[in-house]
Motif scaffolding. Structure first.
Motif, PDB file in Angstrom:
ATOM      1  N   VAL A 157       0.633  -1.539   0.223  1.00 20.08           N
ATOM      2  CA  VAL A 157      -0.446   0.032  -0.265  1.00 20.08           C
ATOM      3  C   VAL A 157       0.743   1.319   0.269  1.00 20.08           C
ATOM      4  O   VAL A 157       1.851   1.197   0.991  1.00 20.08           O
ATOM      5  CB  VAL A 157      -0.964   0.041   1.312  1.00 20.08           C
ATOM      6  N   GLY A 158       0.310   1.977  -1.352  1.00 17.39           N
ATOM      7  CA  GLY A 158       1.692   3.436  -1.253  1.00 17.39           C
ATOM      8  C   GLY A 158       2.703   3.321  -2.154  1.00 17.39           C
ATOM      9  O   GLY A 158       3.307   4.068  -2.346  1.00 17.39           O
TER      10      GLY A 158
ATOM     11  N   PRO B 150       4.824  -1.867 -10.687  1.00 20.25           N
ATOM     12  CA  PRO B 150       4.603  -0.641 -10.865  1.00 20.25           C
ATOM     13  C   PRO B 150       3.577  -0.736 -11.399  1.00 20.25           C
ATOM     14  O   PRO B 150       3.509  -0.944 -12.871  1.00 20.25           O
ATOM     15  CB  PRO B 150       5.694  -0.080 -11.784  1.00 20.25           C
ATOM     16  N   VAL B 151       2.587   0.735 -11.428  1.00 18.35           N
ATOM     17  CA  VAL B 151       1.052   0.980 -11.844  1.00 18.35           C
ATOM     18  C   VAL B 151       1.525   1.253 -13.774  1.00 18.35           C
ATOM     19  O   VAL B 151       1.109   0.899 -14.451  1.00 18.35           O
ATOM     20  CB  VAL B 151      -0.195   1.370 -11.062  1.00 18.35           C
ATOM     21  N   VAL B 152       2.609   2.172 -13.384  1.00 22.19           N
ATOM     22  CA  VAL B 152       3.155   2.908 -14.641  1.00 22.19           C
ATOM     23  C   VAL B 152       3.992   2.289 -14.913  1.00 22.19           C
ATOM     24  O   VAL B 152       5.116   3.079 -14.407  1.00 22.19           O
ATOM     25  CB  VAL B 152       2.036   4.149 -14.765  1.00 22.19           C
ATOM     26  N   TRP B 153       4.697   1.751 -15.927  1.00 24.37           N
ATOM     27  CA  TRP B 153       5.815   1.247 -15.892  1.00 24.37           C
ATOM     28  C   TRP B 153       6.562   2.748 -16.780  1.00 24.37           C
ATOM     29  O   TRP B 153       7.617   2.550 -16.327  1.00 24.37           O
ATOM     30  CB  TRP B 153       5.728  -0.195 -16.692  1.00 24.37           C
TER      31      TRP B 153
ATOM     32  N   PRO C 286      10.808   3.308  -8.057  1.00 24.22           N
ATOM     33  CA  PRO C 286       9.934   3.484  -7.180  1.00 24.22           C
ATOM     34  C   PRO C 286       9.801   4.281  -6.060  1.00 24.22           C
ATOM     35  O   PRO C 286      11.101   5.153  -6.181  1.00 24.22           O
ATOM     36  CB  PRO C 286      10.068   2.021  -6.945  1.00 24.22           C
ATOM     37  N   TYR C 287       8.436   4.952  -6.153  1.00 25.63           N
ATOM     38  CA  TYR C 287       8.257   6.264  -4.913  1.00 25.63           C
ATOM     39  C   TYR C 287       7.491   6.297  -4.985  1.00 25.63           C
ATOM     40  O   TYR C 287       6.526   5.630  -4.886  1.00 25.63           O
ATOM     41  CB  TYR C 287       8.807   7.914  -5.539  1.00 25.63           C
TER      42      TYR C 287
END
Length: 64
Positions: free
Chosen positions: A9-10, A16-19, A27-28
């Protein structure tokens, strides 16, 4: 993939959601505020053991 890597979560370092953004920035973490999280399981996939058992029984009875 939760059974294999846990539930994130977070921040998700593995999926990742958007490659495009992941490739550009790595990652962030999500910087907003998470007030709650709800998980709603969907339908079981066709290859789970509970769904295969009737088919396996029927196949076994044919060759008995």
């Amino acid at each position: 993939m939760a059974p294999f890597e846990g539930i994130d979560v977070g921040l998700d370092r593995r999926s990742p959601v958007v490659w495009r953004l992941y490739e550009a920035h790595g990652p962030y973490p999500y910087t907003g505020v998470i007030t709650s999280v709800a998980y709603e399981p969907g339908p079981r996939p066709p290859d789970v053991p509970q769904n295969l058992l009737p088919m396996l029984r029927e196949t076994g009875l044919r060759y008995e």
